[in-house]
Design a protein around this motif. Structure first.
Motif, short mmCIF file in Angstrom:
data_model
loop_
_atom_site.label_atom_id
_atom_site.label_comp_id
_atom_site.label_asym_id
_atom_site.label_seq_id
_atom_site.Cartn_x
_atom_site.Cartn_y
_atom_site.Cartn_z
N MET A 1 41.53 48.38 40.29
CA MET A 1 41.90 48.29 41.63
C MET A 1 43.35 48.61 41.84
SD MET A 1 40.13 46.66 44.64
CE MET A 1 41.00 46.01 45.88
N LYS A 2 44.01 47.86 41.54
CA LYS A 2 45.57 47.94 41.71
C LYS A 2 45.85 49.29 41.35
CE LYS A 2 48.73 45.59 39.57
NZ LYS A 2 49.40 44.39 39.12
N LYS A 3 45.57 49.91 40.34
CA LYS A 3 46.00 50.99 40.03
C LYS A 3 45.48 52.36 41.34
CE LYS A 3 45.26 54.71 36.78
NZ LYS A 3 44.62 55.39 35.47
N LEU A 31 36.47 43.42 46.46
CA LEU A 31 37.91 44.02 46.19
C LEU A 31 38.51 43.11 45.31
CD1 LEU A 31 38.63 45.69 49.39
CD2 LEU A 31 37.74 47.12 47.44
N ILE A 32 38.54 41.72 45.74
CA ILE A 32 39.39 40.72 44.80
C ILE A 32 38.84 40.88 43.38
CG2 ILE A 32 39.69 38.60 44.77
CD1 ILE A 32 39.87 38.50 47.66
N LYS A 33 37.49 41.02 43.30
CA LYS A 33 36.82 40.76 42.06
C LYS A 33 37.17 42.09 40.97
CE LYS A 33 32.34 40.61 39.86
NZ LYS A 33 30.87 40.69 39.97
N ALA A 34 37.31 43.18 41.71
CA ALA A 34 37.45 44.29 41.00
C ALA A 34 39.24 44.20 40.54
CB ALA A 34 37.16 45.49 41.82
N GLU A 39 44.07 44.04 34.11
CA GLU A 39 45.30 43.29 33.27
C GLU A 39 46.40 43.31 34.08
OE1 GLU A 39 47.44 43.80 29.20
OE2 GLU A 39 45.49 44.20 29.44
N GLY A 40 47.17 42.06 34.35
CA GLY A 40 48.42 42.03 35.14
C GLY A 40 48.32 41.83 36.70
N SER A 41 46.99 41.80 37.18
CA SER A 41 46.90 41.73 38.64
C SER A 41 47.01 39.97 38.93
CB SER A 41 45.45 41.86 39.04
OG SER A 41 45.25 43.57 38.74
N SER A 42 47.64 39.74 39.78
CA SER A 42 47.96 38.53 40.24
C SER A 42 46.92 38.06 41.24
CB SER A 42 49.35 37.96 40.79
OG SER A 42 49.43 38.71 42.20
#
Length: 109
Positions: A1-3, A31-34, A39-42
């Motif tokens: 998701m961050k990507k 959205l938070i779950k995804a 990896e690397g998401s805070s």
């Protein structure tokens, strides 16, 4: 998701690539779950991005983003396909959201 968010930001700069309505669920939670599955998401980044999406996107575009996040396919091809299906108005709304979220949430740092 961050990507998806960072990819959208990069696309805004490159203009090449352009991350609730209808059926139940909690868009922010989805959205938070995804995001947290990456990896690397805070938790702070994910919460910030989800808040921004819920606040800034209309229900149709929010649903598109949630569906894309839930699909799990965040390849460049999948993101390009999703962005290619947006109307010009949706594209503008998404890009504004992506740039705002990127600055506010500290993405790509």
């Amino acid at each position: 998701m961050k990507k998806m968010f960072v990819g959208g930001l990069m696309a805004a700069g490159l203009i090449g690539l352009a991350a609730c309505g209808g059926g139940g669920g909690n868009p922010k939670a989805e959205l938070i779950k995804a995001c947290m599955a990456e990896e690397g998401s805070s938790a702070q980044e994910c919460e910030c991005m989800a808040d921004a999406a819920v606040e800034q996107l209309d229900k149709d575009l929010l649903k598109i983003l949630v569906d894309a996040a839930k699909s799990g396919d965040q390849s460049d091809e999948a993101m390009a396909a999703m962005m290619g299906e947006l109307t010009p108005e949706q594209m503008n709304q998404f890009m504004g959201f992506a740039m705002s979220a990127g600055m506010t949430c500290g993405l790509g740092q």
